[in-house]
Design an enzyme around this catalytic site. Structure first.
Site, PDB file in Angstrom:
ATOM      1  N   GLU A  69       0.887  -1.177   0.000  1.00  0.00           N
ATOM      2  CA  GLU A  69       0.000   0.000   0.000  1.00  0.00           C
ATOM      3  C   GLU A  69       0.910   1.209   0.000  1.00  0.00           C
ATOM      4  O   GLU A  69       1.477   1.566   1.040  1.00  0.00           O
ATOM      5  CB  GLU A  69      -0.866   0.016   1.264  1.00  0.00           C
ATOM      6  CG  GLU A  69      -1.774  -1.188   1.440  1.00  0.00           C
ATOM      7  CD  GLU A  69      -3.001  -1.151   0.556  1.00  0.00           C
ATOM      8  OE1 GLU A  69      -3.113  -0.240  -0.289  1.00  0.00           O
ATOM      9  OE2 GLU A  69      -3.829  -2.054   0.687  1.00  0.00           O
ATOM     10  N   CYS A 105      -2.471   8.993   2.523  1.00  0.00           N
ATOM     11  CA  CYS A 105      -2.208   8.471   1.177  1.00  0.00           C
ATOM     12  C   CYS A 105      -3.384   8.748   0.264  1.00  0.00           C
ATOM     13  O   CYS A 105      -3.210   9.002  -0.917  1.00  0.00           O
ATOM     14  CB  CYS A 105      -1.915   6.975   1.255  1.00  0.00           C
ATOM     15  SG  CYS A 105      -3.167   6.052   2.124  1.00  0.00           S
TER      16      CYS A 105
HETATM   17  P1  NAP Z   1       8.196   5.255   4.666  1.00  0.00           P
HETATM   18  O1  NAP Z   1       9.344   6.126   4.905  1.00  0.00           O
HETATM   19  O2  NAP Z   1       8.217   4.397   3.475  1.00  0.00           O
HETATM   20  O3  NAP Z   1       8.006   4.373   5.984  1.00  0.00           O
HETATM   21  C1  NAP Z   1       7.018   3.371   6.067  1.00  0.00           C
HETATM   22  C2  NAP Z   1       7.586   2.204   6.835  1.00  0.00           C
HETATM   23  O4  NAP Z   1       8.592   1.580   6.036  1.00  0.00           O
HETATM   24  C3  NAP Z   1       8.289   2.591   8.134  1.00  0.00           C
HETATM   25  O5  NAP Z   1       8.073   1.574   9.071  1.00  0.00           O
HETATM   26  C4  NAP Z   1       9.734   2.674   7.731  1.00  0.00           C
HETATM   27  O6  NAP Z   1      10.616   2.492   8.804  1.00  0.00           O
HETATM   28  C5  NAP Z   1       9.817   1.527   6.753  1.00  0.00           C
HETATM   29  N1  NAP Z   1      10.889   1.647   5.767  1.00  0.00           N
HETATM   30  C6  NAP Z   1      11.340   2.757   5.160  1.00  0.00           C
HETATM   31  N2  NAP Z   1      12.302   2.449   4.281  1.00  0.00           N
HETATM   32  C7  NAP Z   1      12.451   1.109   4.321  1.00  0.00           C
HETATM   33  C8  NAP Z   1      13.295   0.185   3.639  1.00  0.00           C
HETATM   34  N3  NAP Z   1      14.161   0.584   2.725  1.00  0.00           N
HETATM   35  N4  NAP Z   1      13.190  -1.118   3.949  1.00  0.00           N
HETATM   36  C9  NAP Z   1      12.309  -1.533   4.859  1.00  0.00           C
HETATM   37  N5  NAP Z   1      11.487  -0.720   5.541  1.00  0.00           N
HETATM   38  C10 NAP Z   1      11.545   0.591   5.269  1.00  0.00           C
HETATM   39  O7  NAP Z   1       6.852   6.060   4.542  1.00  0.00           O
HETATM   40  P2  NAP Z   1       6.307   7.152   5.558  1.00  0.00           P
HETATM   41  O8  NAP Z   1       7.029   8.417   5.326  1.00  0.00           O
HETATM   42  O9  NAP Z   1       6.314   6.583   6.919  1.00  0.00           O
HETATM   43  O10 NAP Z   1       4.775   7.257   5.064  1.00  0.00           O
HETATM   44  C11 NAP Z   1       4.418   8.055   4.022  1.00  0.00           C
HETATM   45  C12 NAP Z   1       4.151   7.275   2.771  1.00  0.00           C
HETATM   46  O11 NAP Z   1       3.278   6.186   3.013  1.00  0.00           O
HETATM   47  C13 NAP Z   1       3.445   8.112   1.741  1.00  0.00           C
HETATM   48  O12 NAP Z   1       3.971   7.873   0.466  1.00  0.00           O
HETATM   49  C14 NAP Z   1       2.018   7.629   1.820  1.00  0.00           C
HETATM   50  O13 NAP Z   1       1.233   7.886   0.699  1.00  0.00           O
HETATM   51  C15 NAP Z   1       2.205   6.195   2.089  1.00  0.00           C
HETATM   52  N6  NAP Z   1       1.005   5.605   2.683  1.00  0.00           N
HETATM   53  C16 NAP Z   1       0.259   4.751   1.929  1.00  0.00           C
HETATM   54  C17 NAP Z   1      -0.906   4.221   2.429  1.00  0.00           C
HETATM   55  C18 NAP Z   1      -1.736   3.267   1.613  1.00  0.00           C
HETATM   56  O14 NAP Z   1      -2.594   2.614   2.185  1.00  0.00           O
HETATM   57  N7  NAP Z   1      -1.532   3.157   0.312  1.00  0.00           N
HETATM   58  C19 NAP Z   1      -1.309   4.559   3.710  1.00  0.00           C
HETATM   59  C20 NAP Z   1      -0.530   5.432   4.453  1.00  0.00           C
HETATM   60  C21 NAP Z   1       0.625   5.940   3.921  1.00  0.00           C
HETATM   61  P3  NAP Z   1      11.426   3.735   9.448  1.00  0.00           P
HETATM   62  O15 NAP Z   1      10.423   4.652  10.021  1.00  0.00           O
HETATM   63  O16 NAP Z   1      12.273   3.087  10.464  1.00  0.00           O
HETATM   64  O17 NAP Z   1      12.182   4.345   8.321  1.00  0.00           O
END
Ligand code: NAP
Length: 452
Positions: free
Chosen positions: A226, A260
């Site tokens: 997602e 999102c």
């Molecule tokens: P993020 O930086 O991708 O973090 C999400 C999760 O992934 C966190 O637990 C993060 O851990 C982990 N993570 C980050 N990089 C990783 C990697 N290389 N390998 C493994 N795990 C990794 O995203 P965010 O800034 O928290 O959230 C914003 C994004 O999420 C936006 O793009 C938003 O649209 C999307 N989102 C999508 C949905 C949906 O249902 N489609 C819902 C909500 C949000 P750390 O915090 O330790 O880095």
């Protein structure tokens, strides 16, 4: 791992991260527990899931406060988030057995049917923006299906991560059926490679999705992703403008714009443009920025300063490229990571506000001449999560909705998640579905049984 209140920049608490050895121990315990859990009946799981909903209701103030101080959203939204988590627990408590009932299929056998069996321990990598909801919408169906769950939550919400584990413990679930691991993203690869982990679900950004999916691909493990979105909000010539504008601001500003499925690109036909700009700007200017714990505040803090800076760069670059700023466009003049509600118009192809996801309180208005051009612009995105379309002609709206390349379209309403409807995206918004009967079937072994 530090939890910092983004509204005040104060350190809330420092947490000790789990070591690789501890992580492997947790996964082993969850796997052992899942082998027992999978033999329990739906009635037992239902009873516990109802209790989890009860724990959420009972502790709503405590958990909502935790969300607000860790990631900055206004307290009323945090309370609504907890209520929604209770709803999804009740929804799967009520429906899991029906969704996973054997499906009889007529073949040449004496009897043949499809059974839906648990697959084991599933890893959930989750974001901070709805720190309870994102986890519960995975955990409720996963546990009801007989799976175990291990959670790697975003590093800025460790208190929420532990509180979610607590909800299941307080509800009486076996201690190890759902466990939180306090780890950085660097350790995620090792967790996916652990043979006891059978599948991964990730909600987050595109880079995180790509990294997790490539490791899982190498390991031949299923993923549900997602990811981000840049949802279109289309305003046609016969849209009910007052209703549409009011919803447009809500759809953009939920969670200080960090959703999102927030409406991000407002695609407005020329005949409605001037009024839409005027009315949306008036609403955005009227929204009170304030202490997220104060019930009268409408706009809380963004979750982290780096996210605010990234958003501001997208805004400034779009203005440099010709977008017109109607309000906001800067960090609010107060401590903490508050960004002023912002409206950009005359947004065009090539600008960051057109091409990229803007994860904050920024509305990008894209003028178009008619419905045809609106659909072309709506689909001119690498993302395909949700969308909203406004017209009084429901037949025409429905036909147009079918042409929008997203996982959902809401006509004359804002895009929202609902336990009864599947949720997920196409294109770079990811794949797989959460919620509804589709969601619970993502992590089961769909097994054919044929009896001569
Ligand atoms: P993020 O930086 O991708 O973090 C999400 C999760 O992934 C966190 O637990 C993060 O851990 C982990 N993570 C980050 N990089 C990783 C990697 N290389 N390998 C493994 N795990 C990794 O995203 P965010 O800034 O928290 O959230 C914003 C994004 O999420 C936006 O793009 C938003 O649209 C999307 N989102 C999508 C949905 C949906 O249902 N489609 C819902 C909500 C949000 P750390 O915090 O330790 O880095």
């Amino acid at each position: 791992m530090k939890a910092i209140n983004p509204a005040t920049d104060e350190l809330i608490k420092e947490y000790t991260e789990h070591t690789v050895e501890q992580v492997n121990e947790i996964i082993g315990l969850t796997d052992a527990e899942q082998k027992k859990w999978r033999t329990t009946g739906f009635a037992h799981r239902r009873e516990l899931m109802y209790k989890a909903a009860g724990v959420l209701h009972k502790n709503i103030d405590k958990y909502a406060r935790l969300i607000t101080i860790e990631m900055g959203k206004v307290i009323n939204e945090s309370k609504a988030e907890i209520e929604k988590c209770a709803w999804v627990c009740e929804y799967y408590a009520d429906n899991a057995e029906k969704f996973l009932a054997d499906e009889m299929v007529e073949t040449d056998a004496g009897k043949s049917f499809v059974a839906f069996e648990p697959i084991g321990v599933v890893l959930a990598v989750m974001p901070w923006n709805f720190p309870f909801w994102q986890v519960f919408r995975f955990a409720a169906p996963a546990l009801m299906a007989g799976n175990g769950g291990v959670l790697k939550h975003a590093s800025n919400v460790p208190g929420c991560a532990l509180a979610i584990e607590e909800v299941f413990h307080k509800a009486g679930f076996p201690k190890n059926i759902f466990r939180t691991m306090l780890i950085s993203s660097k350790l995620v690869g090792g967790v996916i490679e652990n043979p006891l982990v059978r599948a991964v679900t990730l909600t987050g950004s595109e880079p995180a999705g790509m990294s997790v999916a490539s490791i899982a691909g190498r390991e031949l493990k299923k993923t549900v992703l997602e990811l981000g979105g840049s949802d279109p909000f289309i305003v046609l010539e016969d849209a009910d403008l007052p209703a549409c504008v009011a919803t447009s601001a809500t759809a953009r500003m939920i969670n200080a714009g960090q959703s999102c499925i927030a409406a991000k690109r407002f695609i407005v036909v020329e005949s409605q443009l001037a009024e839409f700009e005027k009315q949306q700007t008036a609403i955005m200017k009227s929204l009170k920025i304030g202490d997220p714990l104060d019930e009268s505040s409408k706009v809380g803090a963004m979750a982290r300063m780096d996210l605010l800076e990234e958003l501001d760069e997208q805004v400034q670059k779009s203005i440099e490229m010709g977008a017109k700023l109607l309000c906001g466009g800067k960090k609010a003049d107060r401590p903490g990571t508050f960004y002023e509600p912002t409206v950009l118009t005359n947004v065009k192809k090539g600008m960051p506000a057109y091409e990229q996801e803007t994860f904050g309180p920024v509305s990008a208005i894209i003028p178009v001449k008619d419905a045809e051009e609106a659909i072309t612009v709506a689909n001119d995105s690498v993302f395909g999560l949700g969308g909203s379309l406004w017209s009084k002609d429901l037949k025409k709206a429905e036909a147009l909705a079918r042409r929008i390349e997203t996982g959902a379209v809401f006509i004359n309403g804002m895009t929202k998640s609902d336990p009864r409807l599947p949720f997920g995206g196409v294109k770079k918004s990811g794949y797989g579905r959460e919620l509804s009967h589709y969601g619970i079937k993502e992590f089961v072994n769909i097994k054919s049984i044929w009896i001569a």
